[in-house]
Design an enzyme around this catalytic site. Structure first.
Site, PDB file in Angstrom:
ATOM      1  N   GLU A   1      -2.556  -0.236   8.574  1.00  0.00           N
ATOM      2  CA  GLU A   1      -1.422   0.261   9.352  1.00  0.00           C
ATOM      3  C   GLU A   1      -1.503  -0.309  10.749  1.00  0.00           C
ATOM      4  OE1 GLU A   1      -0.487   4.419   9.669  1.00  0.00           O
ATOM      5  OE2 GLU A   1      -0.980   4.804   7.561  1.00  0.00           O
TER       6      GLU A   1
ATOM      7  N   TYR B   1      -3.216   1.755  16.299  1.00  0.00           N
ATOM      8  CA  TYR B   1      -1.975   1.673  17.063  1.00  0.00           C
ATOM      9  C   TYR B   1      -2.236   1.456  18.549  1.00  0.00           C
ATOM     10  CZ  TYR B   1       0.384   3.204  12.822  1.00  0.00           C
ATOM     11  OH  TYR B   1       0.852   3.273  11.532  1.00  0.00           O
TER      12      TYR B   1
ATOM     13  N   HIS C   1      -2.724  10.903   0.972  1.00  0.00           N
ATOM     14  CA  HIS C   1      -2.116  10.707   2.287  1.00  0.00           C
ATOM     15  C   HIS C   1      -1.487  12.037   2.717  1.00  0.00           C
ATOM     16  CE1 HIS C   1      -0.403   7.464   5.125  1.00  0.00           C
ATOM     17  NE2 HIS C   1      -0.113   8.642   5.662  1.00  0.00           N
TER      18      HIS C   1
ATOM     19  N   ARG D   1       0.852  -1.190   0.000  1.00  0.00           N
ATOM     20  CA  ARG D   1       0.000   0.000   0.000  1.00  0.00           C
ATOM     21  C   ARG D   1       0.884   1.234   0.000  1.00  0.00           C
ATOM     22  NH1 ARG D   1      -2.049   2.793   5.260  1.00  0.00           N
ATOM     23  NH2 ARG D   1      -1.815   4.809   4.302  1.00  0.00           N
TER      24      ARG D   1
ATOM     25  N   GLU E   1      -6.808   8.184   6.732  1.00  0.00           N
ATOM     26  CA  GLU E   1      -7.051   8.831   8.020  1.00  0.00           C
ATOM     27  C   GLU E   1      -7.617  10.251   7.918  1.00  0.00           C
ATOM     28  OE1 GLU E   1      -3.636   6.441  10.570  1.00  0.00           O
ATOM     29  OE2 GLU E   1      -3.435   8.603  10.301  1.00  0.00           O
TER      30      GLU E   1
ATOM     31  N   ASN F   1      -6.595   1.553  10.304  1.00  0.00           N
ATOM     32  CA  ASN F   1      -5.304   1.840  10.926  1.00  0.00           C
ATOM     33  C   ASN F   1      -5.510   1.866  12.430  1.00  0.00           C
ATOM     34  OD1 ASN F   1      -4.380   2.210   8.334  1.00  0.00           O
ATOM     35  ND2 ASN F   1      -3.991   4.405   8.543  1.00  0.00           N
TER      36      ASN F   1
ATOM     37  N   TRP G   1       6.144  12.971  10.081  1.00  0.00           N
ATOM     38  CA  TRP G   1       5.379  14.190  10.275  1.00  0.00           C
ATOM     39  C   TRP G   1       6.054  15.130  11.290  1.00  0.00           C
ATOM     40  CZ3 TRP G   1       3.059  14.102   6.000  1.00  0.00           C
ATOM     41  CH2 TRP G   1       2.532  12.906   5.488  1.00  0.00           C
TER      42      TRP G   1
END
Length: 444
Positions: A351, A294, A126, A82, A171, A292, A406
């Site tokens: 992710e 985390y 993105h 991806r 996102e 995604n 980022w």
């Protein structure tokens, strides 16, 4: 590799897809080459707000080293990759003329992937909006849905003969919340947040229609960051703040896209930006839900913030990654179950990963047992969700490479592959070998 080191995957389907993910701005570099236009992140990097004053100018130089990176994927044994297209690379001003040099780069990348037996999964957006469009209002301009549909049409026409898997956005809750909400305190900012949410949702729906009309056998989804929002304390105020953030973080995009309605608590604020037929334009048929995940986020009340929240303390007993993110595989399993129950779409985890600052040892090897244990625990949790009936069909590690993270710049490393940013040499970490072993063990 001993099977005791591998997670339990017994409940995953036999055609389960193992992959890796990246994004254009985070790895490509070459920001001033071959006619690429400026993105909003090129401009933001110039403000000095990024840690260590890092920029994406070079990143991992994937633009020139993509063959080497596809070689890494082939060594891993992944079935899918991806990536995202940089809108300003293929259409420098966001609208108007396309840039042949930029389109040709993605031609070469896609062809290299296919030659290696790796399926390309293309994400349209993105976070790297062309700066020229930001100067026309960006996502605050309702015309952005038209701009995005035109861009999607270009991508479909150029790559739709070889690419069938498309994501519209990565996102959307993150780039809307963090650009328009966090730290903002005035009423006009709140209105801008809701306008942006609605326009991005309109852009999603418009792009789905374009892809569906122009790509034979297209398989389309959107990628949502879903993190449980939990109160930092037992106070009613913190509980209310967490519930409020949960709506914006986890429901403001998938609810209208998949169910044709905004969460009840958002509707009054979204209403000024609605036109007749908008929800039908947004809620277009999708083939899968991109997830995604985390960790959970812990939230406290903050009266002077725009939505009445801020990030609060985490429980002292909770294990953390080296960058301070909670390790909570049970939250991952429950998130998968919630997405399955709420939206009823096949789920691809696009992710999931572990951030640290690990460096090579004296022999040049990068040994990262923490990442291996994290991935093992989270894949076990995914298998547990599948055993309860969740339709999860793929898992993509973030990320193939250490990259530009980022606001953290290059200080945080999520890669299965270590990148020396001075020499740009790639060194597979021990987690790379572990993941390759897992994929090999899953082969029939």
């Amino acid at each position: 590799m001993p099977t005791t080191q591998l997670p339990n995957t017994a409940s995953l389907p036999p055609d389960f897809i193992w992959g890796v993910s990246t994004s254009s701005f985070q790895i490509e570099g070459a920001t001033q080459e071959d006619g690429r236009g400026l993105s909003i992140w090129d401009i933001y990097c110039r403000t000095g707000e990024i840690k260590n004053h890092d920029t994406g100018d070079s990143a991992c130089d994937h633009y020139h080293r993509y063959r080497e990176d596809v070689g890494l994927m082939k060594a891993l044994g992944v079935q899918a990759y991806r990536f995202s297209v940089a809108w300003p690379r293929v259409r420098p001003l966001g609208r108007g003329s396309a840039n042949e040099a930029g389109l040709s780069f993605y031609d070469r990348l896609i062809d290299e992937l296919l030659a290696a037996g790796i399926e390309p999964w293309l994400c349209l957006y993105h976070w790297d909006l062309p700066q020229a469009l930001e100067e026309r209002g960006g996502w605050l301009n309702r015309e952005s849905a038209v701009w995005f549909a035109d861009y999607a049409s270009l991508i479909a026409a150029r790559f739709g003969d070889r690419v069938k898997r498309f994501a519209t956005f990565n996102e959307p809750s993150m780039f809307s919340l963090f650009s328009r909400s966090l730290g903002k305190r005035d009423g006009s900012s709140e209105d801008k947040l809701h306008r942006m949410i609605h326009n991005v949702n309109l852009a999603h729906g418009a792009a789905v229609d374009v892809l569906r009309a122009n790509v034979i056998n297209a398989s389309i989804g959107c990628i949502h960051n879903r993190q449980p929002c939990r109160p930092s304390s037992a106070s009613e105020a913190d509980a209310a703040a967490a519930a409020r953030l949960n709506v914006y973080w986890n429901a403001g995009f998938p609810d209208p896209q998949c169910r044709g309605e905004y969460p009840l608590s958002m509707r009054v604020a979204i209403e000024p930006h609605m036109q007749p037929g908008d929800l039908a334009r947004i809620c277009r048929p999708l083939d899968w839900f991109g997830l995604n995940h985390y960790s959970p986020v812990y939230v406290k009340a903050r009266a002077d913030s725009m939505l009445g929240y801020d990030f609060g303390d985490k429980p002292a007993s909770l294990p953390l990654t080296p960058i301070g993110w909670p390790i909570d595989p049970d939250a991952f399993s429950r998130t998968l179950q919630d997405v399955h129950a709420q939206y009823g779409l096949p789920i691809y985890v696009l992710e999931n990963g572990y951030g640290d600052s690990g460096q090579p040892n004296q022999t040049g090897a990068v040994i990262d047992p923490g990442r291996i244990e994290f991935l093992k625990a989270y894949i076990n949790a995914m298998n547990e969700a599948a055993s309860s009936g969740v339709d999860v069909r793929g898992y993509f590690v973030w990320s193939l490479l250490d990259n530009f993270e980022w606001d953290s710049g290059y200080s945080i490393r999520f890669g299965l592959t270590y990148v020396d940013y001075a020499s740009l040499q790639r060194t597979p970490k021990s987690s790379f070998g572990w993941y390759a072993g897992l994929i090999k063990a899953m082969q029939p």
